[in-house]
Design an enzyme around this catalytic site. Structure first.
Site, PDB file in Angstrom:
ATOM      1  N   PRO A  49       0.730  -1.273  -0.076  1.00 46.96           N
ATOM      2  CA  PRO A  49      -0.180  -0.019  -0.009  1.00 46.96           C
ATOM      3  C   PRO A  49       0.863   1.191   0.030  1.00 46.96           C
ATOM      4  CG  PRO A  49      -0.095  -1.155   2.069  1.00 46.96           C
ATOM      5  CD  PRO A  49       0.473  -2.059   1.220  1.00 46.96           C
ATOM      6  N   ASP A 271       5.663 -20.873  16.844  1.00 48.03           N
ATOM      7  CA  ASP A 271       6.588 -20.532  17.586  1.00 48.03           C
ATOM      8  C   ASP A 271       6.101 -19.117  18.249  1.00 48.03           C
ATOM      9  OD1 ASP A 271       9.399 -20.500  18.186  1.00 48.03           O
ATOM     10  OD2 ASP A 271       9.307 -18.575  17.330  1.00 48.03           O
ATOM     11  N   GLU A 326       3.679 -22.746  21.448  1.00 48.63           N
ATOM     12  CA  GLU A 326       4.762 -22.784  22.302  1.00 48.63           C
ATOM     13  C   GLU A 326       4.550 -21.454  23.419  1.00 48.63           C
ATOM     14  OE1 GLU A 326       9.747 -21.680  22.228  1.00 48.63           O
ATOM     15  OE2 GLU A 326       8.186 -20.445  21.320  1.00 48.63           O
TER      16      GLU A 326
END
Length: 620
Positions: A49, A271, A326
């Site tokens: 953008p 993660d 996690e």
């Protein structure tokens, strides 16, 4: 919790109104990026953008930076069409796709995860390949009894030593290990063995690289990310996504869908979830378990709703999809359904367990082990939220730290691991504790189990990727599977125990059973007894004592026999238990159970070491 459920419903409604639903929205990988058309023309679409102009450059145009400009469209989108070459082939060469021949396996009832990094999965000092993993490592994983592989560092990353956690290209499998087709072959081969494959997905942050990453993609300091300082992680040196942006949602959710569709992954290990959930990213913030820590202004609702969306969409489109979080904070309802206001994960990593084992080995003498504290750490989880237990993490294998085996045996692993010589005291202690710690974690710590590649046989060295500080050496960026090719080294004994531990779980299914009943955690004797899944576990952690006619509690009456014994010769033990012995219960209540029996926890007499530890699994 109700408010969080309403936030999800609001987002799903907006998706339906503006995009025709999440199914169409998450297929945006079929319209963005590069798409091959029926006439072999190539259609490029990007979202940038803030960009003033966009150009495509590469080998096909001799890296001319301005010869192929995009056309600007509405909502910050850019398009470019490349017609086919004169011979009718695409302007940019591309290999044909490989489609699977084997279907995805069903979601395992008991999840036994082998966490692996393709590049280090060889004894050679180089970058190992997808093909090597398929041919040489998959058969070992199958033999060991793991039914799930968690692949690290698959998403493309420019810096090899980042362990795959500084992603530069989200819609690309790392080319340093081979071709996309070879990764697909790896996953397909795993499926043929009944093994599911999870991708270690990094949606918590991105590499700050500007040349080959998303950072400053459209020339601004935001685009996919929050503007600094909110958009920067002060410890990781990376960029943080703006989960409140519609196009960022499109990008990330489509990314998940792409890995599922194009490569046939079976799910994801997300993660850095703690960093996503809180504005403070867990930096300088401890978590005591007080609910005010999880339901306040410090929670990032945009990222929370993104994770709810991701889990809702994945489990709706792929009912057998597995998602693992996690998270070190202990966020309540992380592994409850989104309809309850939970985040929808299947499992969370029990991150306190490996930290506890390392703390014990670093700080305490054997006689000072706090049995109650160990049991508390292994069982301290919310009922109804499944955990993945693990005795040691991949971080502990990295240079600067030590694996369990290295903490236990250190430099003696280089000189005294021969099975042709008597065990030294250090090797004897290390071998026995390595097995016992892993089995205790396996049996008591969660509803799933995880092992990092090489740790199953006590890999003798640390992990260190090539970098300036080690002269770009690959010597430690490998796993020495060659140590298992001879029965003259004790590594194979640890490997065999790990294999038979997993096979016993496959037979009895304790990971899928209700939480264990701990009937003994005796501080003076250093004895732990618990039953789970119709199996009685008995551990003697005392550094010098053995016990005759030791009474243990059992639930079911009858006859019990030894199923798994860490003191067996084949596992590097001393072979003191007679496996023909049958143990009969008495209707004598003991330690909260209606029945009990007497067993022998062998003494350490006349052995090279003055230390003996013993563990047995008794089955009815």
């Amino acid at each position: 919790m109700k408010e969080r459920a309403l936030l999800l419903q609001k987002q799903l409604f907006q998706l339906e109104e503006t995009e025709g639903g999440f199914d169409r929205f998450t297929r945006s990988y079929k319209t963005f990026g590069v798409q091959r058309q029926p006439d072999d023309s190539l259609f490029f679409t990007e979202w940038a953008p803030a960009a003033e102009a966009l150009f495509l450059t590469g080998d096909f145009n001799e890296w001319n930076k301005f010869s192929h400009p995009y056309t600007k469209k509405e909502f910050g989108k850019w398009e470019l069409v490349l017609p086919p070459k004169h011979d009718g082939t695409p302007a940019v060469d591309h290999k044909t796709k490989l489609k699977p021949i084997h279907p995805r396996p069903k979601k395992p009832t008991s999840l036994r995860i082998y966490e692996a990094h393709v590049g280090i999965a060889s004894s050679e000092a180089n970058v190992a390949s997808y093909a090597n993993f398929t041919i040489n490592v998959l058969p070992r994983i199958k033999e060991l009894g793991y039914n799930c592989i968690q692949l690290m560092a698959i998403m493309e990353h420019a810096y090899y030593a980042s362990f795959g956690y500084q992603v530069t290209s989200y819609f690309a499998a790392s080319s340093r290990f081979g071709t996309p087709e070879e990764l697909k072959q790896l996953i397909d081969a795993a499926h043929s063995m009944g093994i599911v494959v999870l991708l270690d997905v990094v949606h918590s942050h991105a590499s700050k690289n500007t040349e080959d990453g998303l950072n400053c993609f459209d020339g601004s300091d935001s685009c996919f990310f929050h503007s600094p300082p909110r958009g920067e992680h002060s410890l990781w040196g990376s960029r943080l996504f703006n989960y409140g942006s519609w196009e960022v949602l499109r990008f990330l959710l489509s990314n998940l869908r792409w890995w599922m569709e194009e490569y046939c992954f079976d799910g994801f290990r997300f993660d850095g979830v703690t960093s996503m959930l809180y504005h403070h990213h867990g930096i300088g913030s401890g978590f005591s378990g007080d609910y005010s820590e999880y339901f306040g202004l410090q929670v990032d609702e945009d990222s929370l709703v993104y994770l709810m969306l991701a889990n809702h969409i994945l489990h709706t489109l792929y009912p057998d999809c597995i998602t693992v979080a996690e998270d070190v904070s202990g966020m309540p309802a992380l592994c409850r359904g989104v309809e309850e206001g939970g985040l929808g994960f299947d499992y969370r990593l029990a991150m306190a367990i490996p930290d506890k084992w390392i703390q014990i080995l670093k700080e305490l003498k054997d006689e000072d082990w706090d049995i109650g504290d160990i049991i508390h750490t292994l069982t301290n989880r919310r009922y109804g939220e499944k955990c993945i237990a693990y005795a040691e993490s991949h971080d502990q294998a990295l240079v600067g730290d030590k694996s369990l085996a290295f903490w236990l045996m250190d430099k003696e692993m280089y000189t005294n691991m021969s099975s042709q010589i008597p065990m030294t005291a250090i090797i004897d202690r290390g071998m026995q504790l390595h097995k016992m710690i892993r089995l205790l974690t396996h049996g008591l710590g969660g509803e799933g189990y995880l092992n990092f590649i090489g740790n199953e046989f006590g890999h003798p060295e640390w992990l260190d990727f090539p970098r300036e500080g080690n002269n770009q050496s690959y010597h430690y960026a490998r796993r020495q599977f060659n140590l298992l090719d001879t029965d003259q080294l004790r590594y194979y004994q640890l490997y065999a125990f790990d294999r038979d531990m997993n096979r016993a779980e496959e037979e009895y299914g304790w990971l899928a059973a209700p939480p264990a009943f701990v009937s003994a955690k005796h501080e003076e004797d250093k004895v732990i007894v618990f039953d789970r899944g119709h199996v009685v576990f008995i551990f003697n952690f005392h550094p010098s004592k053995s016990f005759q006619d030791y009474r243990v509690a059992v639930e079911a009456p009858g006859k019990y026999k030894i199923k798994l014994d860490s003191d067996e010769d084949q596992y590097g033990g001393h072979g003191r238990l007679d496996h023909n012995t049958e143990f009969y219960t008495e209707p004598r209540p003991f330690n909260g159970r209606p029945n009990s029996m007497q067993v022998i926890l062998q003494r350490p007499s006349f052995v090279v070491s003055d230390v003996l530890r013993n563990v047995s699994i008794h089955t009815k």
